[in-house]
Design an enzyme around this catalytic site. Structure first.
Site, short mmCIF file in Angstrom:
data_model
loop_
_atom_site.label_atom_id
_atom_site.label_comp_id
_atom_site.label_asym_id
_atom_site.label_seq_id
_atom_site.Cartn_x
_atom_site.Cartn_y
_atom_site.Cartn_z
N HIS A 167 -11.63 -9.00 8.11
CA HIS A 167 -12.68 -8.03 7.79
C HIS A 167 -14.07 -8.60 8.07
O HIS A 167 -14.95 -7.94 8.62
CB HIS A 167 -12.59 -7.62 6.32
CG HIS A 167 -11.49 -6.65 6.04
ND1 HIS A 167 -10.83 -6.59 4.83
CD2 HIS A 167 -10.94 -5.69 6.81
CE1 HIS A 167 -9.92 -5.63 4.88
NE2 HIS A 167 -9.96 -5.08 6.07
N ARG A 170 -10.75 5.57 13.97
CA ARG A 170 -9.89 5.32 12.80
C ARG A 170 -10.16 6.41 11.77
O ARG A 170 -11.29 6.55 11.30
CB ARG A 170 -10.20 3.96 12.20
CG ARG A 170 -10.04 2.78 13.15
CD ARG A 170 -10.42 1.48 12.44
NE ARG A 170 -10.29 0.31 13.28
CZ ARG A 170 -11.28 -0.21 14.00
NH1 ARG A 170 -12.49 0.35 13.95
NH2 ARG A 170 -11.10 -1.28 14.75
N ARG A 218 -6.89 8.07 16.37
CA ARG A 218 -5.63 7.56 15.79
C ARG A 218 -5.36 8.31 14.50
O ARG A 218 -6.20 8.32 13.60
CB ARG A 218 -5.75 6.06 15.52
CG ARG A 218 -4.46 5.47 14.94
CD ARG A 218 -4.59 3.97 14.70
NE ARG A 218 -5.47 3.67 13.59
CZ ARG A 218 -5.92 2.45 13.29
NH1 ARG A 218 -5.56 1.42 14.04
NH2 ARG A 218 -6.71 2.25 12.26
N GLU A 270 1.62 -1.73 19.31
CA GLU A 270 1.30 -2.76 18.34
C GLU A 270 2.53 -3.57 17.96
O GLU A 270 2.43 -4.57 17.24
CB GLU A 270 0.72 -2.12 17.07
CG GLU A 270 -0.53 -1.31 17.31
CD GLU A 270 -0.83 -0.38 16.16
OE1 GLU A 270 -1.74 -0.67 15.37
OE2 GLU A 270 -0.14 0.66 16.05
N ASN A 281 -4.64 -6.60 17.82
CA ASN A 281 -4.65 -7.30 16.53
C ASN A 281 -3.25 -7.33 15.93
O ASN A 281 -2.70 -8.38 15.59
CB ASN A 281 -5.62 -6.63 15.55
CG ASN A 281 -7.02 -6.50 16.10
OD1 ASN A 281 -7.35 -7.08 17.11
ND2 ASN A 281 -7.85 -5.74 15.41
N ARG A 304 -2.98 -11.67 10.38
CA ARG A 304 -4.31 -11.63 10.97
C ARG A 304 -5.41 -12.01 9.99
O ARG A 304 -6.56 -12.19 10.38
CB ARG A 304 -4.60 -10.23 11.53
CG ARG A 304 -4.39 -9.13 10.51
CD ARG A 304 -4.39 -7.76 11.12
NE ARG A 304 -5.73 -7.30 11.43
CZ ARG A 304 -5.99 -6.04 11.81
NH1 ARG A 304 -5.02 -5.16 11.92
NH2 ARG A 304 -7.22 -5.67 12.06
N CYS A 337 -7.62 -1.25 22.64
CA CYS A 337 -8.57 -0.90 21.59
C CYS A 337 -8.62 -1.95 20.49
O CYS A 337 -9.27 -1.76 19.48
CB CYS A 337 -8.26 0.47 21.00
SG CYS A 337 -6.69 0.56 20.12
#
Length: 556
Positions: free
Chosen positions: A186, A288, A325, A415, A438, A449, A486
Site C-alpha cells: 500500500h 478498480r 474491473r 493473475e 502484482n 506482495r 495493468c
C-alpha cells in the site's frame, strides 16, 4: 564516509535530505484489574475511542481521495469490526481496563492474521496501526507518526501505515525509506500517487542515525548515506535530465519507430481522474470498483449509486478506452455480505470472480449499472473479471455480461498462472486479456506482495514472470486480440519497454508514472524492445534480467 545501501525503488525521483524517523510505537498498557462496577464505564471508553479512530481514518481518507481513501476506509472498518468489539467487551467484563482489553483483543486477532497465510499476514501492519491509534487515544498520549518538522526531510520508518502515507506533505517529506514493504505494498502504491521518491525493503533502514544526510534514488532503489557533493550533483543532474525529457514528451504512447502502445491510467474512483487526465492518459486501463463497496461492508451499493459513480469516470474520457474491473472482493478486501469469515487461506479460496459467481445478483447489478452508465456516451467501455482461472470461468463471466445487456467488450484478468498458460483457451470466450502482474507474481512465487522478506520474488523483472507475460501475449496475438498490463510492472519505464517487446499491446499505471514511461518508450524502436525482452527472459534472476535489458537498450 559515503556508503551505498540497496533496497527496492518503488517511486521515481531523487531526494536529498536529513533523516527523520517515525515516532516510536505505543507502549504496552499495564495489565491492572478494575472493579466490576467500573466495567460499563470502561466499555463505553473503548467504544468512544474506537469510533473516534474510525472517524479519523475515514476523514483522512476523504482528504486524501483516490486509492488512499479505499485503503483508509478499510482500516476504519477493521477498527469497528463487531467481533473485535465483542472480544474487547468480554475482556473488560472480567476486569481489564479499556486500553488493555483493546491491546489484548487486537493482539489475538493479529496472531490469527499472521498465521492465516502470507497474503493476510501482510495486513498485520495495518492492524498494528489501528491498535496504536486506539490505545494512544485511551492513554491520552500523542499518536506516533510523521515527525513534526519545519524543514524538509527524508522520512525513515520500519513500515508506513496507509494513514500516515496518505497525508504526507510532499513539500516537507522529500522522500521516504522503509525497512519493510514491497513494490506492490500500500505504501508503495500511495507513494507513486503522491509523486514522492521512495525506497522500500531496505535492510538496516532503522539504523540510519537521525539527522544523517542521505540521497534516495527511487528509480534504482539506491540510498547513499553521507553522499559526497559530487554524488549529490550527479544525482540532481540525472533528475534534471529526466525532468526535461518528461516535459518534452507528449502525445500518445509509441516507440521511436511509431509502434503504438496506448498508455492508460489505473484509477480507484472519480477522485483519481483529474491527475490521470493531466498526465495525458489515453484512457483507463484499470478502474478498480472496490471503493464503492467499502462504504458499507454489510450491504452492496444500489444500482443508481453505482451508475452515478461509473458515469463520472466514463465522461472524463470521451472517445477513450475505459477498462472496468468488476468487484474484486475477498482475501485482504473482505466484505461482510460477500466473503466467508472462516476460510483458512482466503487468498487461495473464494475471491474475485469466484465470489461474484457465488452471488450472481451482485454481479448482475454491477454489470447492469455499467451498461446504464455508458448509455449515450462515445466512450469505449470494456469490462473484465478478476481472478479468472480457466475457460469455464471466462465463459461464466461472458454469459453474465450478455445476460445484463452489456454491449461493451468483456475480458479476463490474468493473475493466476493457469490463466497465462491457457490464455488461448480463455480467449475463445472473451475479447481481451489484462495482466495483473502484482497477483500473478504472488501466485507464481508463493510470495505475499505485502511481506518485505520475500520482496525479491515480487520483483516484476523475475524471468519466470516475464515468461508468463510472453505466453499470454503470444496467445492474444494468435487470436487477434489485445493483451495489456495493468499491474505495477507497467510503471517501470525500462520494464515497460521489455513488456512492449514481449508483445503487450497497452500499459496501464498510476498517473504519476505516465510521463516517465512515455518518454522512455519514445527513445527505442520496437526491434530494440524485442531484443531487450529476449535478453531479460534469458537471465536467471530479476537483477540479471534488468541488467541484460539495460545493456541492450544502452547499446552495450
Amino acid at each position: 564516509m559515503e556508503t551505498t545501501l540497496r533496497g527496492v525503488g518503488v517511486s521515481h525521483g531523487v531526494a536529498v535530505g536529513e533523516v527523520r524517523h517515525m515516532g516510536t510505537a505505543v507502549l504496552e498498557p499495564p495489565a491492572k484489574q478494575i472493579p466490576a462496577e467500573e466495567a460499563e464505564r470502561e466499555q463505553g471508553r473503548a467504544r468512544q475511542a474506537v469510533d473516534a479512530v474510525a472517524a479519523d481514518l475515514t476523514a483522512r481518507g476523504n482528504l486524501a481521495g483516490g486509492e488512499a481513501q479505499a485503503v483508509l476506509e478499510a482500516q476504519a472498518m477493521m477498527a469497528q469490526d463487531p467481533e473485535l468489539m465483542a472480544d474487547v467487551d468480554r475482556r473488560i467484563a472480567v476486569g481489564s481496563t479499556a486500553e488493555r482489553a483493546v491491546y489484548d483483543a487486537l493482539a489475538a486477532y493479529r496472531e490469527l492474521l499472521a498465521g492465516a497465510g502470507e497474503y493476510l499476514a501482510g495486513r498485520v501492519a495495518d492492524l498494528d496501526d489501528v491498535r496504536n491509534r486506539i490505545v494512544a487515544r485511551l492513554l491520552g498520549v500523542p499518536m506516533p507518526g510523521v515527525p513534526d518538522s519545519d524543514e524538509p526531510y527524508v522520512l525513515v520508518a520500519r513500515d508506513l501505515a496507509p494513514a500516515d502515507t496518505a497525508l504526507l506533505d510532499p513539500t516537507l517529506v522529500l522522500g521516504f525509506v522503509t525497512e519493510e514493504g514491497g513494490p506492490t505494498s500500500h505504501s508503495a502504491i500511495l507513494a507513486r500517487a503522491l509523486g514522492v521518491p521512495a525506497v522500500v525493503a531496505l535492510p538496516g533502514a532503522g539504523e540510519l542515525t537521525e539527522g544523517t544526510v542521505v540521497a534516495v534514488d527511487g528509480s534504482t532503489g539506491d540510498v547513499f548515506v553521507n553522499p559526497s557533493e559530487e554524488k549529490k550533483a550527479e544525482l540532481r543532474a540525472a533528475a534534471a535530465e529526466r525532468k526535461a525529457a518528461l516535459a518534452a514528451s507528449t502525445g500518445p504512447g509509441a516507440t521511436a519507430d511509431g509502434h503504438r502502445v496506448p498508455l492508460l491510467a489505473n484509477v480507484g474512483g472519480p477522485a483519481d481522474v483529474p491527475a490521470a487526465v493531466e498526465a495525458g492518459a489515453e484512457g483507463v486501463g484499470l478502474f478498480r470498483t472496490e471503493f464503492l463497496f467499502l462504504d458499507d461492508s454489510k450491504n452492496a451499493p444500489s444500482e443508481q449509486k453505482q451508475v452515478e459513480a461509473y458515469r463520472q469516470v466514463l465522461e472524463a474520457f470521451p472517445e477513450g478506452r475505459v477498462v472496468v474491473r468488476v468487484l474484486d472482493a475477498g482475501a485482504d478486501k473482505p466484505l461482510d455480505f460477500l466473503t466467508p469469515a472462516d476460510e483458512p487461506n482466503p487468498a487461495l479460496g473464494v475471491r474475485g470472480l469466484r465470489t461474484l459467481l457465488d452471488h450472481p445478483e451482485v454481479l448482475r447489478t454491477q454489470l447492469t449499472a455499467l451498461a446504464k452508465a455508458a448509455e449515450g456516451l462515445p466512450v469505449h467501455l470494456e469490462v473484465m473479471a478478476p481472478m479468472v482461472a480457466d475457460r469455464a470461468d471466462a465463459k461464466a463471466f461472458a454469459d453474465a455480461c450478455r445476460a445484463a445487456g452489456l454491449t461493451a467488450k468483456f475480458g479476463a484478468m490474468v493473475e493466476i498462472p493457469s490463466a497465462a498458460l491457457r490464455a488461448r483457451s480463455i480467449l475463445r470466450e472473451v475479447e481481451f486479456l489484462s495482466l495483473g502482474t502484482n497477483d500473478l507474481a504472488q501466485y507464481t512465487f508463493a510470495a505475499d506482495r505485502q511481506v518485505g522478506a520475500v520482496s525479491r520474488l515480487q520483483d516484476p523483472w523475475q524471468p519466470a514472470l516475464l515468461d508468463l507475460v510472453a505466453s499470454a501475449a503470444e496467445a492474444a496475438r494468435a487470436e487477434g486480440k489485445s493483451c495489456g498490463v495493468c499491474g505495477e510492472a507497467a510503471s517501470d519505464p525500462l520494464l515497460a519497454c521489455v513488456l512492449t517487446g514481449l508483445g503487450v499491446t497497452s500499459l496501464s499505471m498510476g498517473a504519476a508514472s505516465l510521463p516517465y514511461v512515455r518518454a522512455t518508450l519514445a527513445k527505442f524502436t520496437l526491434a530494440q524492445c524485442e531484443r531487450a525482452a529476449a535478453a531479460a527472459r534469458s537471465a536467471d534472476s530479476a537483477e540479471e534480467a534488468r541488467g541484460a535489458a539495460q545493456a541492450v537498450l544502452s547499446g552495450e
